[in-house]
Design an enzyme around this catalytic site. Structure first.
Site, PDB file in Angstrom:
ATOM      1  N   GLY A   1     126.291   3.551  46.843  1.00 53.43           N
ATOM      2  CA  GLY A   1     125.408   4.567  46.277  1.00 53.43           C
ATOM      3  C   GLY A   1     123.955   4.348  46.643  1.00 53.43           C
ATOM      4  O   GLY A   1     123.640   3.620  47.586  1.00 53.43           O
TER       5      GLY A   1
ATOM      6  N   HIS B   1     122.783   6.266  55.167  1.00 51.30           N
ATOM      7  CA  HIS B   1     124.129   6.594  54.670  1.00 51.30           C
ATOM      8  C   HIS B   1     124.537   8.003  55.122  1.00 51.30           C
ATOM      9  O   HIS B   1     125.678   8.242  55.499  1.00 51.30           O
ATOM     10  CB  HIS B   1     124.168   6.589  53.140  1.00 51.30           C
TER      11      HIS B   1
END
Ligand code: PAF
Length: 281
Positions: A27, A33
């Protein structure tokens, strides 16, 4: 986009899918990402992103409790990209008998060196959670960043050793314009530290250029450590290795990787660069 909050929900969803690509994360998603997700989407329409802050890969004095958790913003960004599902398992789903009793995956020869020497048990935690995620999600493809180069090699070896039917794909490191590698831990840096921290990439580039005409690896490593110290880092290591197995570099290797870990204030940053040995036979 589906948000799958338990293993039961994931399994139910997975039964209705054919091919799936997985992007495992903890996360606090940044552009690095999102690039992994875009790469996965180029290969497969059906991408699932896992978000799980894995306690097994954190040492006792590390930042498990303060690790940034930004689930709502992460889900918004993933939804906008066209991700099919986010898997956010509960700790009881992942470690049903507790961390102490959990069966672990050890990848020998590569897990106790470099970052593994400074962070004992870290790569066992990574290999264990990634193996579990592969078993839970059953992806055909899994995408990881080359920024965590040692992690990527540990995962490749684990996948090969356990004959897991997953293609492991590494994707290039995403950088700020200063050259600083994108990382969730950059959020711990002040604006001034962030500027200083770009010296990590510059030092890697400088060493890469010098390697073209100089294979005195130890001297190059020592010079890099000095440069990092002068730039305000407390270096953990700077090491030139064989790019495949991460053993000490030799002049005969066809590919090297320069790996560095250094503290800027309290924040431990890592980065790496691969170099092709033009003189290798
Ligand atoms: O790179 C990460 O974010 C983590 O180490 C990973 C691969 C998601 C395993 O927890």
């Amino acid at each position: 986009m589906r948000i799958l909050k338990s293993l039961a929900e994931l399994r139910n969803w997975r039964q209705q899918q054919s091919e799936v690509a997985l992007v495992p994360t903890m996360g606090n998603l940044h552009d690095g990402h999102l690039q992994l997700v875009k790469t996965a989407l180029e290969r497969c329409d059906n991408v699932v992103v896992s978000i799980f802050v894995n306690p097994m890969q954190f040492g006792a004095n590390e930042d498990l409790d303060s690790y940034p958790r930004t689930l709502e913003a992460d889900c918004r960004a993933l939804d906008a990209l066209g991700v099919a599902a986010v898997f956010t398992p509960q700790i009881s789903d992942v470690y049903p008998r507790g961390l102490d009793k959990q069966t672990r995956i050890e990848v020998p020869g590569i897990s106790d060196i470099l970052c593994g020497a400074s962070r004992p048990g870290h790569f066992t935690g990574v290999a264990t959670i990634v193996c579990k995620l592969f078993n839970m999600v059953q992806p055909q493809l899994a995408v990881f960043g080359e920024k965590d180069y040692q992690q990527l090699q540990v995962i490749r070896l684990m996948t090969q050793d356990l004959s897991l039917p997953v293609e492991v794909l590494g994707t290039p490191t995403q950088r700020e314009t200063s050259g600083l590698a994108m990382s969730s831990r950059n959020g711990y840096l002040s604006a001034e530290q962030k500027q200083q921290a770009s010296a990590l990439y510059r030092t890697l580039e400088k060493t890469k250029a010098e390697l073209r005409s100089n294979t005195d690896f130890k001297a190059l490593e020592k010079a890099a450590i000095n440069d990092l110290t002068e730039a305000g880092f407390a270096p953990d290591y700077f090491s030139i290795r064989n790019a495949k197995d991460l053993q000490e570099a030799t002049p005969e290797d066809s590919q090297w990787v320069l790996l560095a870990a250094a503290f800027m204030g309290e924040t431990r940053l890592i980065d790496n660069l691969r170099v092709t040995n033009n003189n290798a036979k």
